[in-house]
Design a protein around this motif. Sequence first.
Motif, PDB file in Angstrom:
ATOM      1  N   CYS A   1       0.842  -1.193   0.000  1.00 46.52           N
ATOM      2  CA  CYS A   1       0.000   0.000   0.000  1.00 46.52           C
ATOM      3  C   CYS A   1       0.879   1.246   0.000  1.00 46.52           C
ATOM      4  CB  CYS A   1      -0.917  -0.012   1.220  1.00 46.52           C
ATOM      5  SG  CYS A   1      -2.023   1.408   1.317  1.00 46.52           S
ATOM      6  N   SER A   2       0.462   2.245  -0.753  1.00 51.15           N
ATOM      7  CA  SER A   2       1.237   3.492  -0.812  1.00 51.15           C
ATOM      8  C   SER A   2       1.190   4.254   0.506  1.00 51.15           C
ATOM      9  CB  SER A   2       0.702   4.374  -1.954  1.00 51.15           C
ATOM     10  OG  SER A   2      -0.672   4.686  -1.742  1.00 51.15           O
ATOM     11  N   ASP A   3       0.179   4.007   1.338  1.00 53.23           N
ATOM     12  CA  ASP A   3       0.068   4.623   2.654  1.00 53.23           C
ATOM     13  C   ASP A   3       0.344   3.553   3.704  1.00 53.23           C
ATOM     14  OD1 ASP A   3      -0.545   5.983   4.965  1.00 53.23           O
ATOM     15  OD2 ASP A   3      -2.356   6.921   4.158  1.00 53.23           O
ATOM     16  N   GLU A   4       1.450   3.662   4.423  1.00 44.81           N
ATOM     17  CA  GLU A   4       1.852   2.638   5.369  1.00 44.81           C
ATOM     18  C   GLU A   4       0.864   2.459   6.512  1.00 44.81           C
ATOM     19  OE1 GLU A   4       5.727   3.550   6.740  1.00 44.81           O
ATOM     20  OE2 GLU A   4       6.698   3.181   4.790  1.00 44.81           O
ATOM     21  N   ARG A   5       0.029   3.435   6.766  1.00 44.43           N
ATOM     22  CA  ARG A   5      -0.916   3.334   7.869  1.00 44.43           C
ATOM     23  C   ARG A   5      -1.955   2.244   7.617  1.00 44.43           C
ATOM     24  NH1 ARG A   5      -3.253   9.249   8.184  1.00 44.43           N
ATOM     25  NH2 ARG A   5      -3.314   8.791   5.925  1.00 44.43           N
TER      26      ARG A   5
ATOM     27  N   GLN B   1      -1.305  -0.552   5.708  1.00 46.75           N
ATOM     28  CA  GLN B   1      -0.648  -1.771   5.237  1.00 46.75           C
ATOM     29  C   GLN B   1      -1.058  -2.990   6.059  1.00 46.75           C
ATOM     30  OE1 GLN B   1       1.497  -2.120   2.446  1.00 46.75           O
ATOM     31  NE2 GLN B   1       0.968  -4.245   2.919  1.00 46.75           N
TER      32      GLN B   1
ATOM     33  N   ASN C   1      -7.146  -2.072  -4.335  1.00 52.64           N
ATOM     34  CA  ASN C   1      -7.645  -0.700  -4.431  1.00 52.64           C
ATOM     35  C   ASN C   1      -9.113  -0.609  -4.022  1.00 52.64           C
ATOM     36  OD1 ASN C   1      -5.150   0.177  -5.319  1.00 52.64           O
ATOM     37  ND2 ASN C   1      -5.685   0.020  -7.487  1.00 52.64           N
TER      38      ASN C   1
ATOM     39  N   LEU D   1      -9.225  -0.565  -0.222  1.00 50.87           N
ATOM     40  CA  LEU D   1      -8.810   0.735   0.313  1.00 50.87           C
ATOM     41  C   LEU D   1      -9.878   1.796   0.083  1.00 50.87           C
ATOM     42  CD1 LEU D   1      -5.058   0.750  -0.787  1.00 50.87           C
ATOM     43  CD2 LEU D   1      -5.966   0.342   1.501  1.00 50.87           C
TER      44      LEU D   1
ATOM     45  N   ALA E   1      -9.724   5.260   2.209  1.00 50.94           N
ATOM     46  CA  ALA E   1      -8.308   5.620   2.116  1.00 50.94           C
ATOM     47  C   ALA E   1      -8.001   6.160   0.726  1.00 50.94           C
ATOM     48  CB  ALA E   1      -7.424   4.416   2.416  1.00 50.94           C
ATOM     49  N   ASP E   2      -7.271   7.244   0.677  1.00 49.04           N
ATOM     50  CA  ASP E   2      -6.835   7.812  -0.603  1.00 49.04           C
ATOM     51  C   ASP E   2      -5.441   7.267  -0.916  1.00 49.04           C
ATOM     52  OD1 ASP E   2      -6.668   9.233  -2.898  1.00 49.04           O
ATOM     53  OD2 ASP E   2      -6.247  11.170  -1.932  1.00 49.04           O
ATOM     54  N   ALA E   3      -5.387   5.951  -1.182  1.00 49.68           N
ATOM     55  CA  ALA E   3      -4.117   5.268  -1.438  1.00 49.68           C
ATOM     56  C   ALA E   3      -4.326   4.234  -2.532  1.00 49.68           C
ATOM     57  CB  ALA E   3      -3.597   4.605  -0.161  1.00 49.68           C
TER      58      ALA E   3
ATOM     59  N   CYS F   1      -2.445   0.543  -4.529  1.00 53.70           N
ATOM     60  CA  CYS F   1      -1.648  -0.643  -4.265  1.00 53.70           C
ATOM     61  C   CYS F   1      -0.712  -0.927  -5.427  1.00 53.70           C
ATOM     62  CB  CYS F   1      -2.543  -1.865  -4.032  1.00 53.70           C
ATOM     63  SG  CYS F   1      -3.593  -1.736  -2.578  1.00 53.70           S
TER      64      CYS F   1
END
Length: 387
Positions: free
Chosen positions: A71-75, A77, A331, A334, A339-341, A343
């Motif tokens: 995930c581009s946002d580690e929070r 993951q 995606n 998310l 989440a605005d992230a 994969c």
Amino acid sequence: MKLFKKKEKSAVQIAPELCSAQRYTEGDLRLPPAIEPFEKELYDRLRFAVPVIDAALMKIVRLTGGFNVICSDERFQEELDLFLENVPVGLTGKSLGDFVDNYLDSLLTYGSAVGEIVIDSRENCIAGLFNGDISAVNIVSGADPLTRSYTMRGKNGSLRPVIHPERILYSTLTGGRSLLRGLPALSSILLRIYQCIGQNFDRAGNVRYAVTYKPSKDSGEAAYSRERAMQIAKEWSDGMNSAKYGQVKDFVAVGDIDIKVIGAENQLFDTEIPVRQLLEQIVAKLSIPPFLLGLNWSSTERMSSQQADILTSELEYYRRILTPVIRDVGNAYLCSRGADAVCRVEWENINLQDESALAEARLKNAQAREIELRLEEIEKKNILEVY
């Protein structure tokens, strides 16, 4: 928050001269044809009848390897990993890996694969994944050449549109053709050879004996020849039946008795060459090294290494097809969590070599890196001396 946003009507247009050769009579763009129900049954029976084909496809699925979704946002993951490990797949499976394995199996067998992201409307989240029947799905072009429209085929042949096409996962091999295309004809010949081998062993492999009693010219013996023949047959049958239970009985008779094996002078046909020729064609179509199927045809170690390299390129091709599907599932989850992230997918290394070869490769890479660092240090010293 809605899981999937409704797409606006596309304004994509395409020049008529580019798509005129690909249009139906109604004007829709031609897409890879969905597999017909009779084709699906044919390929299923082919895998059931020829074990080497089924084994090759299963090995390709396993050798494709595992993957990690980053995930581009580690929070998110840890939450994403937990979801992908426990997401229900159909009625019996669980985890995204199980879904991908079944998806790839359908892709190889039928040339196309379809899945669905199942949504829980009450919780507004993903309830699970489902591997669909590709023979029940009909794919046509949508509002423009870059979108698809899915319809479900009923038992009576009627078509009904899919309510949420954005939840559909669809992939196809090049041209939409099954990996097994062209193999039914070869497999039918191979099965006939095996059937003939079985029949020949039923006739000649199961040893049968011809016991011939020749009475002498003595009138007394000739008068009781019938009774003696029946007694000989009874004792012979009793001796043969005793062998089934591990008992050995000798056959003792008086007179001129001749015992021969029926068909002992006949030779069974040598089927090694035609069977190997057919298996070579099957293996070439499946693009899998023979040694992975227990067929020891490679005469040198170098040849096996080259075959492993070819298989690696094939597996990379299947990974490129599966990557967008995996990314879409990640995606979608998310998005459902707000989440605005996005994969990305990282595949594990394909390991077709033994541990000693891998260790040797790592050693050579480390030695090469050490030499490069030394050269860099020497070059820096030379630059400093110049200045």
